[in-house]
Write a protein that holds these residues in place. Structure first.
Motif, mmCIF file in Angstrom:
data_model
loop_
_atom_site.group_PDB
_atom_site.id
_atom_site.type_symbol
_atom_site.label_atom_id
_atom_site.label_comp_id
_atom_site.label_asym_id
_atom_site.label_seq_id
_atom_site.Cartn_x
_atom_site.Cartn_y
_atom_site.Cartn_z
ATOM 1 N N THR A 12 -19.995 20.483 4.004
ATOM 2 C CA THR A 12 -19.183 19.369 4.503
ATOM 3 C C THR A 12 -17.801 19.954 4.773
ATOM 4 N N LEU A 16 -14.871 16.058 7.773
ATOM 5 C CA LEU A 16 -15.449 14.983 6.962
ATOM 6 C C LEU A 16 -16.383 14.090 7.780
ATOM 7 N N ASP A 17 -17.113 14.699 8.714
ATOM 8 C CA ASP A 17 -17.976 13.896 9.565
ATOM 9 C C ASP A 17 -19.405 13.797 9.047
ATOM 10 N N LEU A 41 -21.601 11.240 6.245
ATOM 11 C CA LEU A 41 -21.118 10.917 4.903
ATOM 12 C C LEU A 41 -21.103 9.408 4.725
ATOM 13 N N ARG A 46 -16.473 9.031 2.325
ATOM 14 C CA ARG A 46 -15.529 9.612 3.287
ATOM 15 C C ARG A 46 -14.113 9.097 3.021
ATOM 16 N N HIS A 70 -20.342 12.817 -3.976
ATOM 17 C CA HIS A 70 -20.633 13.881 -3.009
ATOM 18 C C HIS A 70 -21.941 14.585 -3.374
ATOM 19 N N GLN A 100 -16.519 19.993 -1.123
ATOM 20 C CA GLN A 100 -15.529 19.462 -0.185
ATOM 21 C C GLN A 100 -14.126 19.911 -0.583
ATOM 22 N N ASN A 205 -14.305 8.140 15.046
ATOM 23 C CA ASN A 205 -14.106 9.276 14.150
ATOM 24 C C ASN A 205 -13.850 10.574 14.900
#
Length: 364
Positions: A12, A16-17, A41, A46, A70, A100, A205
């Motif tokens: 990821t 953050l898509d 996510l 997110r 996560h 992340q 996004n």
């Protein structure tokens, strides 16, 4: 631990898509992609991760909750990926989980990628390798980019000077010289500022195909102002992230302006293209640029890069790996290096004092 040549890579990134997942067969000298899967996510996760990109109240508690969420999301993706590949968990040697990034401050001696690796191992029944960046930072390195060693193993050509350009939230490049010279560093923003701007003005996004950027006009004075950012002139090794290129950075450059939103988007796209091109040309003249990451789908960005570079610019699909899976593929490769106790950093790239085995292991 299972005796297998199959590894899962999970990624990821800064955008953050979503979660990218692959199964890779490491048996031969050229790793082979077995299966791949992308999943968005969960919106709440997110939002949690975005909140953690900057200082806030009760951060330790919030970070632990986000790490758990996560890892549970990753476990669900792994289960679906295994089902797709018709494999059982015991067929996999290990999962390489990037986690992340919520802070990246190598100049202060730390980098933090959250993810509850123990929870991921518990829910998948598979050994997990994580925390890949900390050892390089401990050895005086940037902890990034880590992918040039993988790029060398998979994409190097004895007949060409190749650039492997990953455009995620942040852009990073690997110079793979036919003379075996390898360099790599972060060039600056990839999609992160464009994503922020389109979300602010259109609720999306990301800018699909770069269509909104293509509809606007580049603002030369704004572009020139943004390119004065000292990071761009900083010599390698260097790395960056949302710690520098964030909403406040963008807002500071827009103070007192009243530009059309589409023109700002066009300029942000040009900022990414120009900073990448300057970084590439600082290393020499490549024979070919191969692009991976979400930016490979931004047609306007690819058009600008093609205009600014006097060599072919295409996606990594042209050499056999779809651009969406290269980073996840790399973390499967990094997991295998850790399990087999092989070094995986390139000191010439990160600035570390020497070669190091990267990652920590949560055995199943």
């Amino acid at each position: 631990m299972a005796q297998s040549n199959l590894y899962i890579g999970l990624m990821t990134g800064t955008s953050l898509d979503g979660i990218d997942a692959v199964i890779v067969d490491m048996q031969d000298s050229t790793p082979r992609l077995i299966a791949s899967l992308g999943a968005p996510l969960p919106p709440q996760l997110r939002a949690q991760l975005l909140q953690l990109q900057s200082a806030s109240h009760d951060e330790i508690h919030l970070a632990q909750l986000a790490a758990n969420a996560h890892s549970l999301a990753c476990a669900a993706v792994v289960a679906t990926l295994l089902e797709k590949a018709q494999l059982k968990p015991n067929a996999i040697m290990a999962i390489g989980n990037h986690g992340q990034t919520i802070r990246h401050r190598p100049e202060l001696g730390y980098t933090l990628q959250i993810g509850n690796h123990a929870l991921l191992a518990e829910h998948t029944g598979i050994t997990v390798v994580g925390d890949f960046r900390s050892r390089d930072v401990a050895a005086g390195g940037q902890g990034a980019p880590l992918v040039p060693a993988f790029h060398q193993a998979v994409f190097a050509s004895p007949n060409q000077n190749r650039i492997i350009l990953n455009i995620g939230g942040i852009a990073n490049l690997s110079w793979l010289g036919q003379d075996q010279r390898i360099t790599g560093f972060d060039s600056g923003p990839g999609n992160v500022l464009m994503d922020l701007w389109i979300h602010q003005h259109r609720g999306a996004n990301y800018d699909a195909d770069g269509a909104w950027a293509a509809s606007g006009q580049i603002l030369p004075d704004l572009l020139a102002d943004m390119l004065t950012e000292p990071f761009f002139a900083q010599p390698a090794p260097k790395s960056t992230g949302r710690d520098l290129f964030h909403q406040t950075w963008l807002d500071q450059h827009l103070v007192g302006r009243n530009d059309k939103a589409a023109d700002v988007q066009a300029t942000l796209c040009a900022l990414t293209a120009n900073s990448i091109s300057q970084a590439i040309l600082s290393q020499g003249t490549p024979d070919e640029v191969l692009v991976c990451g979400g930016g490979a789908h931004n047609q306007q960005l690819m058009h600008l890069l093609t205009q600014q570079l006097s060599c072919p610019v295409s996606s990594t699909a042209s050499v056999g790996i779809h651009p969406d899976w290269v980073e996840a593929f790399a973390f499967a490769w990094l997991a295998e290096r850790c399990i087999t106790r092989a070094s995986a950093n390139l000191p010439a790239v990160t600035g570390a004092q020497g070669s190091r085995i990267l990652g920590a292991i949560w055995p199943n």
